[in-house]
Design an enzyme around this catalytic site. Structure first.
Site, mmCIF file in Angstrom:
data_model
loop_
_atom_site.group_PDB
_atom_site.id
_atom_site.type_symbol
_atom_site.label_atom_id
_atom_site.label_comp_id
_atom_site.label_asym_id
_atom_site.label_seq_id
_atom_site.Cartn_x
_atom_site.Cartn_y
_atom_site.Cartn_z
ATOM 1 N N ASP A 1 -5.551 -5.040 -6.493
ATOM 2 C CA ASP A 1 -6.669 -4.118 -6.283
ATOM 3 C C ASP A 1 -6.146 -2.691 -6.159
ATOM 4 O O ASP A 1 -6.689 -1.881 -5.418
ATOM 5 C CB ASP A 1 -7.461 -4.517 -5.040
ATOM 6 C CG ASP A 1 -8.847 -3.886 -4.999
ATOM 7 O OD1 ASP A 1 -9.369 -3.513 -6.062
ATOM 8 O OD2 ASP A 1 -9.412 -3.762 -3.889
ATOM 9 N N GLU B 1 0.870 -1.182 0.000
ATOM 10 C CA GLU B 1 0.000 0.000 0.000
ATOM 11 C C GLU B 1 0.904 1.227 0.000
ATOM 12 O O GLU B 1 1.669 1.433 0.939
ATOM 13 C CB GLU B 1 -0.913 -0.011 1.223
ATOM 14 C CG GLU B 1 -1.659 1.295 1.483
ATOM 15 C CD GLU B 1 -2.425 1.787 0.271
ATOM 16 O OE1 GLU B 1 -2.141 2.906 -0.208
ATOM 17 O OE2 GLU B 1 -3.307 1.042 -0.211
ATOM 18 N N ASP C 1 5.383 1.951 -3.925
ATOM 19 C CA ASP C 1 4.700 1.692 -5.176
ATOM 20 C C ASP C 1 4.743 0.194 -5.460
ATOM 21 O O ASP C 1 5.790 -0.444 -5.324
ATOM 22 C CB ASP C 1 5.377 2.469 -6.304
ATOM 23 C CG ASP C 1 4.600 2.414 -7.605
ATOM 24 O OD1 ASP C 1 4.541 1.313 -8.196
ATOM 25 O OD2 ASP C 1 4.070 3.447 -8.023
ATOM 26 N N ALA C 2 3.616 -0.369 -5.857
ATOM 27 C CA ALA C 2 3.554 -1.816 -6.069
ATOM 28 C C ALA C 2 4.493 -2.272 -7.178
ATOM 29 O O ALA C 2 4.999 -3.401 -7.139
ATOM 30 C CB ALA C 2 2.113 -2.237 -6.392
#
Length: 233
Positions: A144, A99, A126-127
């Site tokens: 998601d 997250e 950051d993913a």
């Protein structure tokens, strides 16, 4: 539906976040909802642990497609509604959650009954940087992450990002990605492009519209399921 005054309205490093409560008269339940940028992001019932948003229930398909799941990765935490459900149903499993906004994690702990323990790994970044760096393997990867209510961060929609997910997935694992799209027409172009991007990496890909409407131009949550082995449909 009766809306109460917002419990909180704050600006974080990344978002404007409003948390509000309202009574769902039809169900007779009180909903607490996290709004990010004036758009619904996460919710919980105060009277039960059942998931509020229908699309989040589709993440439970890991129990069908990858019932051996012991390690999971979730991209996008917000109010941490599905992670709570995951731990309730998988008491021996672990989950890493990426997250980008640490304030959302703090708000989830304070307002959404998120109580992480040793089974939880939380990464505030950051993913895509997480995917680029990590070499660990997961039985389920759940995406998601959104940059707005309707759009993914572009860096998570590329062939390179999906190749990272493929590399991190165990042979019997599954990837489930939430998109918001129509099934046909102009507004389905991104979802269709993303489907074919997954198909360029994964041998088995399926699409599940959350709504049962027969209208192809209905904007809704659509789940993309990808795996290395045949999907039992």
């Amino acid at each position: 539906t009766t809306f109460n005054t917002a419990l909180i309205d704050v600006d974080t490093q990344y978002n404007r976040v409003i948390i509000r409560q309202f009574k769902n008269e039809e169900l007779g339940r009180t909903v607490r909802e996290m709004m990010i940028g004036n758009e619904p992001s996460s919710a919980m019932y105060l009277e039960s642990n059942e998931l509020v948003y229908n699309y989040t229930k589709y993440y439970r398909l890991i129990d069908h497609f990858a019932p051996q799941t012991r390690t999971a990765l979730m991209l996008g935490g917000a109010g941490y509604s599905y992670p709570k459900d995951f731990f309730s149903n998988h008491p021996k499993a672990s989950m890493d959650i990426v997250e980008i906004d640490p304030a959302l994690t703090d708000l989830a702990k304070k307002y959404f009954a998120f109580q992480p323990d040793e089974r939880v790994g939380i990464y505030h970044e950051d993913a895509r940087t997480f995917l680029n760096r990590e070499e660990r393997r997961y039985d389920a990867i759940l995406n998601d992450a959104f940059s707005s209510h309707y759009s993914h961060p572009f860096q998570l929609a590329t062939k390179e990002a999906i190749q990272h997910m493929y590399n991190m997935l165990t042979p019997d694992g599954v990837v489930i990605t939430n998109t918001i799209s129509t099934l046909g027409g102009e507004r389905s172009k991104f979802m269709r492009a993303e489907y074919y991007t997954y198909k360029s990496i994964f041998p088995y890909v399926a699409v599940f519209p959350v709504s049962t409407t027969e209208s192809s131009d209905y904007l809704q949550n659509i789940m993309i399921i990808a795996a290395k082995k045949p999907l039992d449909l």
